[in-house]
Motif scaffolding. Structure first.
Motif, PDB file in Angstrom:
ATOM      1  N   ASP A 392       0.849  -1.346  -0.072  1.00  0.00           N
ATOM      2  CA  ASP A 392       0.003   0.038   0.075  1.00  0.00           C
ATOM      3  C   ASP A 392       0.908   1.257  -0.104  1.00  0.00           C
ATOM      4  O   ASP A 392       1.892   1.238   0.658  1.00  0.00           O
ATOM      5  CB  ASP A 392      -0.920  -0.061   1.097  1.00  0.00           C
ATOM      6  N   THR A 394       2.222   4.179   1.312  1.00  0.00           N
ATOM      7  CA  THR A 394       2.331   4.821   2.843  1.00  0.00           C
ATOM      8  C   THR A 394       3.301   5.910   2.871  1.00  0.00           C
ATOM      9  O   THR A 394       4.286   5.961   2.559  1.00  0.00           O
ATOM     10  CB  THR A 394       2.807   3.809   3.736  1.00  0.00           C
ATOM     11  N   ASN A 398       5.204   7.634   8.077  1.00  0.00           N
ATOM     12  CA  ASN A 398       4.276   6.640   8.922  1.00  0.00           C
ATOM     13  C   ASN A 398       4.765   5.445   8.466  1.00  0.00           C
ATOM     14  O   ASN A 398       4.191   4.305   8.887  1.00  0.00           O
ATOM     15  CB  ASN A 398       3.060   6.705   8.270  1.00  0.00           C
ATOM     16  N   ALA A 399       5.712   4.884   7.763  1.00  0.00           N
ATOM     17  CA  ALA A 399       6.250   3.493   7.134  1.00  0.00           C
ATOM     18  C   ALA A 399       7.187   2.789   7.998  1.00  0.00           C
ATOM     19  O   ALA A 399       7.455   1.764   7.800  1.00  0.00           O
ATOM     20  CB  ALA A 399       6.821   3.688   6.037  1.00  0.00           C
ATOM     21  N   TYR A 452       5.570   8.931  -1.030  1.00  0.00           N
ATOM     22  CA  TYR A 452       4.997   7.649  -0.469  1.00  0.00           C
ATOM     23  C   TYR A 452       5.935   6.421  -0.955  1.00  0.00           C
ATOM     24  O   TYR A 452       6.562   6.410  -1.906  1.00  0.00           O
ATOM     25  CB  TYR A 452       3.726   7.041  -1.313  1.00  0.00           C
ATOM     26  N   CYS A 456       3.797  -2.884   3.399  1.00  0.00           N
ATOM     27  CA  CYS A 456       2.773  -3.737   4.142  1.00  0.00           C
ATOM     28  C   CYS A 456       3.136  -4.180   5.430  1.00  0.00           C
ATOM     29  O   CYS A 456       4.294  -4.229   6.059  1.00  0.00           O
ATOM     30  CB  CYS A 456       2.338  -5.095   3.296  1.00  0.00           C
TER      31      CYS A 456
END
Length: 460
Positions: A392, A394, A398-399, A452, A456
């Motif tokens: 996804d 991300t 936030n990863a 991004y 996952c």
């Protein structure tokens, strides 16, 4: 149109301190595009040479000390894929340097291999990846005795050479094959004043090298060399037929042949002049106060450090291009790289030295920036297992803690920062962020960075 754009670039006076090694010097390139044929009567077969192309392969083997050599017209990448595939079976473990080119990682995924990584040493001042410690190789083989292949890069993009001879002895005592990605080392065998042991003379079983990077040959021209009886020549030939076209370009094949014959007939003189030009350049630039030209194993790789200045490597490269009409090979956070070859002129070296002196005199000294430490992300799954998963998009911030489902790299040099199946940690995010802040655009498989990264959670 592309052709007109290329002609415009060639005519604008930019000096190429980058690959290909022929430096657009017509003296070394007498290839006529009208010879663009393929395998017709009288011109042999690249995948089963028995005539004129066999002469080229035999000359390559003689010059580089190999038992058998294979011309490559799809770059070192085709050779890397074929070499790793020929030396392993699906599920095998491969010990590989973490600073390997992305094509090595592609081979790992393609052939379903289990990578065991080894970190190179790191220069504390520049942050550049240095040599692979032979003791670290020995320890890794003791901890994973089922490793089938060792894969190392020497020289590196920045010209760092590892002790392939000692590593070969360690690897061979355990009955394991050694593969050297020597893409940046087609020239090192021919140095005289600063002799460097190349992979074949140091005992590697198989190596690839890009003629076009540092010698007068057209882009995509490369060689694969095999030494000893442990590598299956037939399997190498079979896989090269898979990864190279069945309609090879004779423009490229003739460029390979011409390059080899130049080395054979006039290499000693050309390298004598080249080494003198390098010595003169280093003499002129040793008085730099703020910038510094770092000395690596390969004197032809000019690593220009901006660590003590307010400039990033990319900013230095931009100034050289816009104000001095010099195009460098690559730029990183705290350094930039100029690639040189026997086709560079004394005037070209003087132009770069003068430009660096001008920039140095106008650049303010500042406290040294802290180098980012080397990091090795945790591998949760094999790359081949994760590439089939889409993940996804991300936000990078936030990863942390998620598993990457894509490659992220800066090109050049094409070394993955994160690999599918590895856990994204704070060091990875910090490094990518520093690249972006320095004006460098990292690449990713899905092309959404820096906004991004595709990732996952571990339950996928």
């Amino acid at each position: 149109m592309l052709y007109e754009k290329l002609l415009e670039y060639v005519s604008n006076g930019i000096y190429p301190m980058h690959m290909p090694g022929h430096k657009r010097n017509a003296e070394f390139l007498s290839i006529d595009p009208l010879v663009d044929i393929t395998e017709i009567r009288g011109f042999d077969n690249l995948h089963d040479p028995g005539g004129i192309l066999r002469d080229t392969t035999e000359l390559a083997a003689k010059l580089y000390g190999a038992d058998k050599s294979f011309p490559l017209i799809n770059g070192s990448t085709a050779g890397i894929l074929a070499a790793i595939g020929a030396c392993t079976k699906r599920g095998d473990k491969i010990l590989m340097a973490r600073n390997s080119h992305i094509s090595v990682y592609n081979a790992v995924a393609l052939f379903g291999l289990n990578p065991v990584y080894i970190l190179p040493e790191t220069d504390k001042f520049s942050g550049i990846a240095c040599r692979i410690d032979p003791k670290a190789v020995e320890l890794a083989l003791e901890q994973s005795p089922d490793i089938k292949l060792v894969c190392l890069t020497s020289p590196t993009y920045e010209g760092v050479v590892s002790d392939i001879g000692t590593i070969a002895d360690i690897v061979h005592r355990k009955g394991i094959l050694l593969f050297a990605d020597e893409a940046h080392g087609a020239h090192v065998r021919f140095y005289r004043q600063v002799p460097i042991n190349d992979a074949m003379s140091s005992g590697a079983d198989i190596s690839v090298m890009s003629l076009h990077k540092t010698l007068p040959a057209l882009t995509q021209c490369a060689l694969l060399h095999v030494r000893g009886k442990l590598v299956d020549f037939g399997e190498i030939s079979r896989l090269l037929a898979v990864f190279q076209t069945s309609s090879p370009s004779y423009v490229l094949l003739s460029s390979i042949d011409q390059c080899l014959r130049l080395l054979d007939s006039d290499g000693m003189r050309l390298f004598h002049e080249y080494e003198q030009n390098l010595a003169d350049f280093h003499e002129r630039t040793k008085q730099l106060r703020n910038l510094s030209v770092l000395r690596s194993s390969d004197p032809g790789k000019l690593v220009i450090s901006t660590k003590k200045t307010a400039l990033s490597g990319m900013e230095l490269a931009d100034i050289l291009y816009t104000e001095h009409k010099i195009e460098l090979e690559m730029a990183s956070i705290d350094y930039a790289l100029a690639m040189t070859s026997i086709c560079d002129t004394a005037a070209g070296f003087n132009r770069l030295a003068k430009a660096l002196t001008v920039i140095d005199n106008s650049t303010q000294l500042r406290p040294s920036r802290e180098s980012l430490s080397a990091f090795l992300p945790v591998q949760a799954k094999l790359p081949g297992e994760v590439l089939a998963q889409s993940g996804d998009p991300t936000p990078l911030s936030n990863a942390v803690g998620l598993m990457s489902s894509e490659y992220v790299w800066a090109y050049p040099p094409g070394i993955p920062i994160i690999v599918p199946g590895e856990i994204i940690d704070e060091a990875v995010v910090l490094y990518i962020t520093r690249l972006v802040q320095s004006g460098i655009s990292p690449k990713s498989t899905n092309g959404r960075l820096p906004e991004y990264i595709y990732a996952c959670d571990l339950t996928r």
